[in-house]
Scaffold this motif. Sequence first.
Motif, PDB file in Angstrom:
ATOM      1  N   THR A   1      -2.235 -22.866  18.868  1.00 34.38           N
ATOM      2  CA  THR A   1      -2.004 -24.257  18.487  1.00 34.38           C
ATOM      3  C   THR A   1      -0.501 -24.494  18.316  1.00 34.38           C
ATOM      4  O   THR A   1       0.275 -23.548  18.157  1.00 34.38           O
ATOM      5  CB  THR A   1      -2.707 -24.588  17.161  1.00 34.38           C
ATOM      6  N   PRO A   2      -0.070 -25.752  18.326  1.00 34.08           N
ATOM      7  CA  PRO A   2       1.345 -26.026  18.068  1.00 34.08           C
ATOM      8  C   PRO A   2       1.825 -25.468  16.736  1.00 34.08           C
ATOM      9  O   PRO A   2       2.965 -25.002  16.635  1.00 34.08           O
ATOM     10  CB  PRO A   2       1.397 -27.557  18.099  1.00 34.08           C
ATOM     11  N   GLU A   3       0.973 -25.498  15.713  1.00 31.67           N
ATOM     12  CA  GLU A   3       1.377 -24.976  14.416  1.00 31.67           C
ATOM     13  C   GLU A   3       1.630 -23.469  14.474  1.00 31.67           C
ATOM     14  O   GLU A   3       2.546 -22.953  13.814  1.00 31.67           O
ATOM     15  CB  GLU A   3       0.313 -25.305  13.364  1.00 31.67           C
TER      16      GLU A   3
ATOM     17  N   ALA B   1       6.664 -29.274  17.618  1.00 33.52           N
ATOM     18  CA  ALA B   1       5.634 -28.472  18.278  1.00 33.52           C
ATOM     19  C   ALA B   1       4.373 -29.295  18.506  1.00 33.52           C
ATOM     20  O   ALA B   1       3.719 -29.187  19.549  1.00 33.52           O
ATOM     21  CB  ALA B   1       5.319 -27.235  17.447  1.00 33.52           C
ATOM     22  N   ARG B   2       4.026 -30.135  17.549  1.00 32.75           N
ATOM     23  CA  ARG B   2       2.845 -30.986  17.714  1.00 32.75           C
ATOM     24  C   ARG B   2       3.055 -32.021  18.821  1.00 32.75           C
ATOM     25  O   ARG B   2       2.087 -32.401  19.505  1.00 32.75           O
ATOM     26  CB  ARG B   2       2.507 -31.677  16.383  1.00 32.75           C
ATOM     27  N   ALA B   3       4.286 -32.469  19.022  1.00 32.98           N
ATOM     28  CA  ALA B   3       4.567 -33.355  20.167  1.00 32.98           C
ATOM     29  C   ALA B   3       4.266 -32.637  21.472  1.00 32.98           C
ATOM     30  O   ALA B   3       3.785 -33.241  22.439  1.00 32.98           O
ATOM     31  CB  ALA B   3       6.022 -33.822  20.139  1.00 32.98           C
TER      32      ALA B   3
ATOM     33  N   LYS C   1       7.585 -23.798  26.103  1.00 31.87           N
ATOM     34  CA  LYS C   1       7.174 -22.823  27.114  1.00 31.87           C
ATOM     35  C   LYS C   1       5.943 -22.043  26.640  1.00 31.87           C
ATOM     36  O   LYS C   1       5.027 -21.778  27.427  1.00 31.87           O
ATOM     37  CB  LYS C   1       8.324 -21.851  27.403  1.00 31.87           C
ATOM     38  N   LEU C   2       5.933 -21.661  25.360  1.00 25.93           N
ATOM     39  CA  LEU C   2       4.804 -20.916  24.832  1.00 25.93           C
ATOM     40  C   LEU C   2       3.506 -21.702  24.966  1.00 25.93           C
ATOM     41  O   LEU C   2       2.442 -21.130  25.247  1.00 25.93           O
ATOM     42  CB  LEU C   2       5.053 -20.568  23.361  1.00 25.93           C
ATOM     43  N   LEU C   3       3.587 -23.011  24.811  1.00 25.81           N
ATOM     44  CA  LEU C   3       2.404 -23.864  24.902  1.00 25.81           C
ATOM     45  C   LEU C   3       2.108 -24.300  26.337  1.00 25.81           C
ATOM     46  O   LEU C   3       1.201 -25.086  26.571  1.00 25.81           O
ATOM     47  CB  LEU C   3       2.569 -25.075  23.997  1.00 25.81           C
ATOM     48  N   GLY C   4       2.880 -23.794  27.301  1.00 22.26           N
ATOM     49  CA  GLY C   4       2.569 -24.038  28.705  1.00 22.26           C
ATOM     50  C   GLY C   4       3.240 -25.237  29.317  1.00 22.26           C
ATOM     51  O   GLY C   4       2.781 -25.738  30.354  1.00 22.26           O
TER      52      GLY C   4
END
Length: 473
Positions: A118-120, A314-316, A358-361
Motif C-alpha cells: 500500500t502507499p502507507e 505516497a497516497r497520491a 517506482k515502488l508502487l509501479g
Amino acid sequence: MNLTTTLRGERFTFPGLREVFARANEVKSGDQLAGLAAATERERVAAKVVLAGLTLREILDHPLIDPDEDEVSRLILDAHDAEAFRPIAGLTVGELRDRFLGDDCDGEAISAMRPALTPEIAAALAKLMSNKDLIVAASKLRVVTRCRNTLGERGVLGIRVQPNHPTDDLAGILVSAADGLMLGCGDAVIGVNPAADSVETVAAILHALDRLIRELDIPTQACCLAHVTTQLEAMDRGAPVDLLFQSVAGTEAANRSFGIDLAMLREGRQRVLEHHRSRDVAWAGEQAMYFETGQGSALSAGAHHGVDQLTLEARAYGVARAFDPFLVNSVVGFIGPEYLFDERQIIRAGLEDHFMGKLLGLPMGVDVCYTNHADADQNSADNLLVLLTAAGCNYFMGVPCSDDVMLNYQSTSHHDALAMRRLFGLRPAPEFAGWLERLGLLRGLALVDSAPARKAILGGIRSAVESPGGPRG
C-alpha cells in the motif's frame, strides 16, 4: 500494536499511527507548519524505532484516514491484493527495508511484491531509508510505458520539453519546442502549461503541437496541462488529445480542491481511450494519462487529516496507479518553502517521491525545481538531478535556460538533460533516438550539430505556423 520505545532511559509513547508516521519523517517545513513534526531529533529517532518494529499487517489494519470518510482510502484498500500480501504480512517495516536493500533482492523480486504494497507501506519504508538507500533501492526498479514511444527502459532517460509562454503565443510555444528538439529533448512529451485555462486556448495549443508532431513525424506525444474538464471539452470540439493531464493528491478533500474526484478521472480516461480509437492511431494503447503531484498539496488545501506530507504524497501515487498512466511527475519544489524550505528538504523529498512512485509501479519523472523565494539555487538543483539520474528516474523537464518564463520558477534545462545522458551513458527513448539519428542530430550517444537537421525542424515549425488553421502571431 506497540507505539512505545525507550532510548537511553527516555520513554517515548505515541498516541497513534499518524503520529508515528509524522514524527518519523525527515525534517519538512510543511510538517512543522501543520504541527505534526517531531519536536526533537531524539523524538524523530524514537518514532523511526517504533515504525521499524511495526508489521505490515498492523499498518494495513489501521488506516491513517478512515475509508468511510475518504474515497482515496477506499481505493487503496479495494486495490490491495490480499493473497499477494499474505506471505509478507508478518514482516516488520525494518525487515522489508533490509530485504529491498539486499544484494540478493533485484528489481524483479521487488516488483513482484507491488500488488501487496500500500502507499502507507511505501511511505513507511522511505522514512527508514537514508538518501543513499532511496537511490540504491529505486535504481533496481524499472517501469516501462508506451505511447508513440517507449519510456523507462534501462539505459534510457526521457525529457519533457516544456515550451511555456506567458501569453500562450502559439508561434512562441513552437519555437521554444524547436529549441528542445534540436537539443535531443522531447521524447517524454511536449507538454505546455497554458497561462489561460480556456477551452479555446487549450484547443489551439493541442492543434499546434499536433501539427508540429505530424509535420516532422516525431515519435512523441503532446499534452496541454489544463484542468481535465477543459481538455475534455477541447477534445469534444475536435482537438487531438494524446495524454490527458491532471494534478492529483492523496485525499478526497484535496482532490476536491483541484475540482476532481475519482469518478471524473475514470470517465476522462475512458473518453480519451475512445478518442484514440476513433482517431485510429497505430500507437493507441491503454496508457493515456499524465499525472503531477507534489509534497504539501493536501496541506495547502487544508485537507491533510493530520497526516504528514510524505505519506500523503505516497497516497497520491495510490490514486495515480489506479489509472495506468504513461507519465507521473513529482513537481518537487514547486509549491514553495512553506512545505519544503531549502535545498536539503527538496533533495530529500525528490528522492523519496521517486522511490515511492517506482515502488508502487509508476513511471516516475521529477521536475527538479525550486521557487525563487526558497533557500535553494541551481547548484542544489544540479545535485538532485545527478542523484535522481543515478536512481533511474524516467524523465526530467527541459526548460529553456532552466527558467520557466510563464510559471516563474526554476527547473532543469535541455543542456542539463544532455549532461546527464552523457555522464551516465543514457539515450533518449529508442523510437525518438532513431528519429534523431535519421535527422542527423544523434550519433551513438553524442548529439551532433547538424545544419540540415536544424533547417528541417525550423521548416516544420514554419509549416505548423502557416498551415490552414495554424497559429498566428
